[in-house]
Motif scaffolding. Structure first.
Motif, PDB file in Angstrom:
ATOM      1  N   ALA A  67      30.992  38.741  41.106  1.00  0.00           N
ATOM      2  CA  ALA A  67      31.983  37.705  40.837  1.00  0.00           C
ATOM      3  C   ALA A  67      33.145  38.288  40.041  1.00  0.00           C
ATOM      4  O   ALA A  67      32.948  39.118  39.157  1.00  0.00           O
ATOM      5  N   SER A  87      36.248  36.162  39.262  1.00  0.00           N
ATOM      6  CA  SER A  87      37.207  35.061  39.176  1.00  0.00           C
ATOM      7  C   SER A  87      38.263  35.259  38.096  1.00  0.00           C
ATOM      8  O   SER A  87      39.363  34.698  38.189  1.00  0.00           O
ATOM      9  N   TYR A  88      37.937  36.031  37.071  1.00  0.00           N
ATOM     10  CA  TYR A  88      38.863  36.238  35.956  1.00  0.00           C
ATOM     11  C   TYR A  88      39.350  37.685  35.875  1.00  0.00           C
ATOM     12  O   TYR A  88      39.968  38.072  34.897  1.00  0.00           O
ATOM     13  N   GLN A 105      38.210  37.242  31.532  1.00  0.00           N
ATOM     14  CA  GLN A 105      38.614  35.964  30.947  1.00  0.00           C
ATOM     15  C   GLN A 105      38.946  36.139  29.470  1.00  0.00           C
ATOM     16  O   GLN A 105      38.252  36.840  28.740  1.00  0.00           O
ATOM     17  N   LYS A 163      41.504  39.446  41.472  1.00  0.00           N
ATOM     18  CA  LYS A 163      40.521  38.436  41.111  1.00  0.00           C
ATOM     19  C   LYS A 163      39.650  38.005  42.288  1.00  0.00           C
ATOM     20  O   LYS A 163      39.048  36.931  42.268  1.00  0.00           O
ATOM     21  N   GLN A 164      39.557  38.851  43.299  1.00  0.00           N
ATOM     22  CA  GLN A 164      38.693  38.557  44.431  1.00  0.00           C
ATOM     23  C   GLN A 164      37.284  39.099  44.164  1.00  0.00           C
ATOM     24  O   GLN A 164      37.133  40.168  43.583  1.00  0.00           O
ATOM     25  N   ASP A 165      36.266  38.338  44.604  1.00  0.00           N
ATOM     26  CA  ASP A 165      34.898  38.824  44.463  1.00  0.00           C
ATOM     27  C   ASP A 165      34.715  40.108  45.258  1.00  0.00           C
ATOM     28  O   ASP A 165      35.363  40.316  46.290  1.00  0.00           O
TER      29      ASP A 165
END
Length: 283
Positions: free
Chosen positions: A4, A6-7, A58, A15-17
């Motif tokens: 993952a 996302s951040y 994040q 930010k792509q998996d």
């Protein structure tokens, strides 16, 4: 790095998996050796062999310690710690615990549950702050969902952050809750007196300490039986009997969200002739 993203917590510049492992360009081929890697709820950190700390991901609570609250998609040097070699980092859900080579501990990110160990800070901070109330030299740190731990060079363990206390009160309504489960600054963990602890680890709502003699003590949520106890919540450190580990000494421990993995061995600390791994979780 994969998974993952996302951040931007993989530090790959997007930010792509990611479904296949990819090398980090910042560290590939530049002769920087990575000594410590840690991941939190949505952020990641690495320490180089020269003690530099890089973080990404994040950052809405300032958990990257970069003096801002924007997400970061590349591993970025924590410049405020330049000249202060870092030896270990532990990432909680939205905060970061940093151990410096001089035995001091710093923290940054959310403080909504007192997980930074610095009570005078409000909801959080974006620059690492020294935890002044930890007077002894610290040799190891750990972070749970909303709590943190430190082991000192004299074998003591301190815990702070209130993330476990609601579980304790709900599960043990008629019992006295130990102060260290609800402390907003480092509080000595009781029940480990006369025991020489060398390291600490943590899951989301449980904690563990490993002694110099290779014994494992655990406390906290036991909802998934990860603590090998009949109780749903273990209020104070409880030793896991050695027969679960074939009567061998435990060398290392790792914690997942709701499970633990222990490594045993009959060889020296530096070279194992035989080693076994035990997973403590749901059957």
């Amino acid at each position: 790095m994969k998974g993952a993203n996302s951040y931007g917590q993989l530090g790959l510049g997007h930010k792509q998996d990611v479904f296949q492992p990819e090398a980090l360009k910042e560290f590939a081929g530049n002769q920087k050796t990575l000594r410590n890697v840690a991941g939190g709820g949505g952020h990641s950190s690495v320490i180089t062999d020269t003690g530099e700390l890089f973080l990404c991901g994040q950052n809405k609570n300032g958990q990257l310690g970069l003096n801002h609250t924007e997400d970061v998609i590349h591993f970025t040097l924590c410049s405020s710690l330049s000249g202060c070699p870092i030896v270990q980092v532990a990432c909680g859900w939205d905060f970061t615990i940093i151990l410096a080579g001089n035995g001091h501990v710093l923290s940054c990110g959310s403080n909504s549950f007192g997980q930074l160990g610095v009570p005078h800070i409000g909801r959080g901070c974006s620059v690492p702050q020294k935890i002044e109330s930890l007077k002894d030299n610290v040799v190891n740190v750990a972070a749970g969902l909303r709590h943190a731990l430190a082991a000192t060079d004299n074998g003591s363990v301190f815990q702070w952050g209130t993330g476990m206390v609601s579980h304790a009160k709900r599960t043990c309504p008629e019992k006295t809750i130990p102060p260290f489960l609800g402390a907003k600054e480092p509080c000595k963990v009781t029940g480990l007196e006369n025991i020489q602890v060398k390291s600490v680890t943590s899951g989301s709502y449980h904690s563990a300490s490993l002694t110099a003699e290779g014994e494992l003590y655990v406390w906290g949520s036991n909802k998934h039986k990860q603590l090998v106890s009949k109780y749903d919540f273990v209020l104070r450190p409880q030793k896991i009997d050695t027969h679960y580990f074939l009567d061998e000494k435990i060398r290392r421990v790792w914690n997942g969200w709701t499970h633990m993995v222990a490594q045993t061995g009959t060889a020296s600390e530096t070279e194992y002739n035989m080693q076994k791994y035990f997973c403590l979780d749901d059957p």
